[in-house]
Design an enzyme around this catalytic site. Structure first.
Site, short mmCIF file in Angstrom:
data_model
loop_
_atom_site.label_atom_id
_atom_site.label_comp_id
_atom_site.label_asym_id
_atom_site.label_seq_id
_atom_site.Cartn_x
_atom_site.Cartn_y
_atom_site.Cartn_z
N LYS A 119 92.30 37.85 1.97
CA LYS A 119 91.53 38.83 0.97
C LYS A 119 91.85 40.07 2.16
O LYS A 119 90.93 40.83 2.64
CB LYS A 119 90.49 38.74 0.71
CG LYS A 119 89.85 39.35 -0.39
CD LYS A 119 88.74 38.67 -1.22
CE LYS A 119 87.91 39.61 -1.94
NZ LYS A 119 88.77 39.92 -3.35
N1 PXG Z 1 92.16 36.56 -7.06
C1 PXG Z 1 92.11 37.94 -6.59
C2 PXG Z 1 93.42 38.32 -6.48
C3 PXG Z 1 90.86 38.40 -6.41
O1 PXG Z 1 90.75 39.68 -6.06
C4 PXG Z 1 89.60 36.72 -7.26
C5 PXG Z 1 91.02 36.04 -7.37
C6 PXG Z 1 88.39 35.84 -7.45
O2 PXG Z 1 87.89 35.53 -6.27
P1 PXG Z 1 86.28 35.36 -6.21
O3 PXG Z 1 86.04 34.58 -4.85
O4 PXG Z 1 85.58 36.47 -6.34
O5 PXG Z 1 85.69 34.08 -6.87
C7 PXG Z 1 89.57 37.94 -6.66
C8 PXG Z 1 88.34 38.67 -6.43
C9 PXG Z 1 87.53 44.19 -9.19
C10 PXG Z 1 87.75 43.21 -8.04
O6 PXG Z 1 86.95 45.30 -9.22
C11 PXG Z 1 87.81 41.84 -8.22
C12 PXG Z 1 87.98 41.11 -7.07
C13 PXG Z 1 88.33 41.72 -5.98
C14 PXG Z 1 87.98 43.07 -5.72
C15 PXG Z 1 87.77 43.94 -6.65
O7 PXG Z 1 87.80 43.69 -10.38
N2 PXG Z 1 88.19 39.89 -7.55
#
Ligand code: PXG
Length: 295
Positions: A151
């Site tokens: 990430k």
């Molecule tokens: N895939 C990606 C590429 C993400 O960035 C997720 C999956 C879901 O992961 P989690 O651990 O949250 O269940 C993410 C995370 C936004 C935003 O503002 C969204 C994410 C990260 C940063 C910003 O929409 N999602």
């Protein structure tokens, strides 16, 4: 009242929370981050988020200057310092201040930023009606280039995909991997519910791309897999294509921001009945229960 932001051991008011223009997080996107939620004053799956943060840092050869248990405490302190019970938390670890060259060895100390702010949700009607999405032409980065498991502060590929969605007038986009298999959305993981098959013992099959296939292994995704297994569904992590999306009975996305949200149209094809389905709703209810205890 201004929010308080934790940077390298001190709280700063928002106006004074600043990083150097020589920080390689800014110059090169050289760093990692987490997006975390707190519900009812409890940080949801804090250990999993902190573990993923340190794994991302390790993968980019970045030493986080404090141990994991201290990081967890600092995150909780930052939520408390801002008097938040429902919060969206952003944790960054950047390479730190260096010179104008790429060399990370010129950055003697990584920087940590913790922001706890209010959450902005999708409007409630999207949870009732479901989302429309399209497939982006921009693929996920190849796992041996920048592995999507990391990430990282390099979100430009996902942002380019998101821009395609904005141009198309939709809120999320499906990203494929370089081989054309379904990977994830710009900020969410993908699940489909397909009809029972010969191997599923009469039960609907829930499919999600395998975590090694080149996606972020979402914390929400993991929670939903646990809920689906507990409920007795045939949960499969495997490769699949857009065909499986178009022909699904249900499709939904998972993410810290979105939680669980149904998708009712993909590339103009109506999914299932065109309404959020029963499996999606059952898992969303289970997820909401889980958030009450911190997961
Ligand atoms: N895939 C990606 C590429 C993400 O960035 C997720 C999956 C879901 O992961 P989690 O651990 O949250 O269940 C993410 C995370 C936004 C935003 O503002 C969204 C994410 C990260 C940063 C910003 O929409 N999602």
């Amino acid at each position: 009242m201004s929010i308080k932001i934790w940077i390298d051991g001190e709280f700063y008011d928002k106006e004074h929370a600043k990083v150097s223009v020589f920080d390689h997080g800014l110059l090169y996107g050289d760093g990692v981050f987490e997006g975390i939620r707190a519900y009812h004053g409890k940080v949801f799956r804090l250990r999993q988020h902190v573990e993923r943060l340190y794994a991302s840092a390790k993968a980019i050869w970045l030493q986080v200057p404090i141990p994991q248990d201290e990081m967890s405490r600092r995150i909780e302190e930052t939520v408390k310092a801002n008097n938040l019970t429902e919060a969206y938390i952003r944790v960054l670890v950047t390479r730190g201040v260096g010179d104008l060259g790429l060399d990370p060895r010129k950055c003697p100390k990584a920087s940590i930023v913790i922001i706890a702010d209010k959450i902005q949700l999708y409007p409630p009607e999207f949870y009732k009606k479901g989302l429309e999405v399209v497939t982006a032409a921009t693929p996920i980065s190849h796992r041996e280039n920048l592995n999507p498991r990391i990430k990282s502060l390099n979100y430009l590929g996902h942002i380019l995909a998101k821009i395609e969605g904005i141009q198309a007038g939709v809120h999320e986009v499906v990203m494929l991997d370089p081989a054309g298999y379904v990977a994830e959305c710009s900020g969410d993981n993908i699940f489909v519910v397909n009809p029972p098959d010969l191997k599923s013992g009469g039960k609907p099959v829930i499919r999600t791309p395998h975590a090694n296939a080149g996606i972020l292994k979402g914390v929400t995704r993991d929670a939903v897999i646990e809920l689906a297994l507990k409920a007795g569904y045939d949960l499969r992590e495997e490769l699949f294509t857009r065909y499986d999306l178009y022909t699904a009975d249900e499709m939904f996305l998972t993410g810290t921001g979105a939680e669980i949200i149904a998708v009712v149209k993909v590339d103009g094809r109506v999914i299932g009945t065109g309404q959020p389905g029963p499996v999606t709703n059952e898992l969303l209810q289970g997820f909401r229960e889980l958030t009450k205890t911190g997961g």
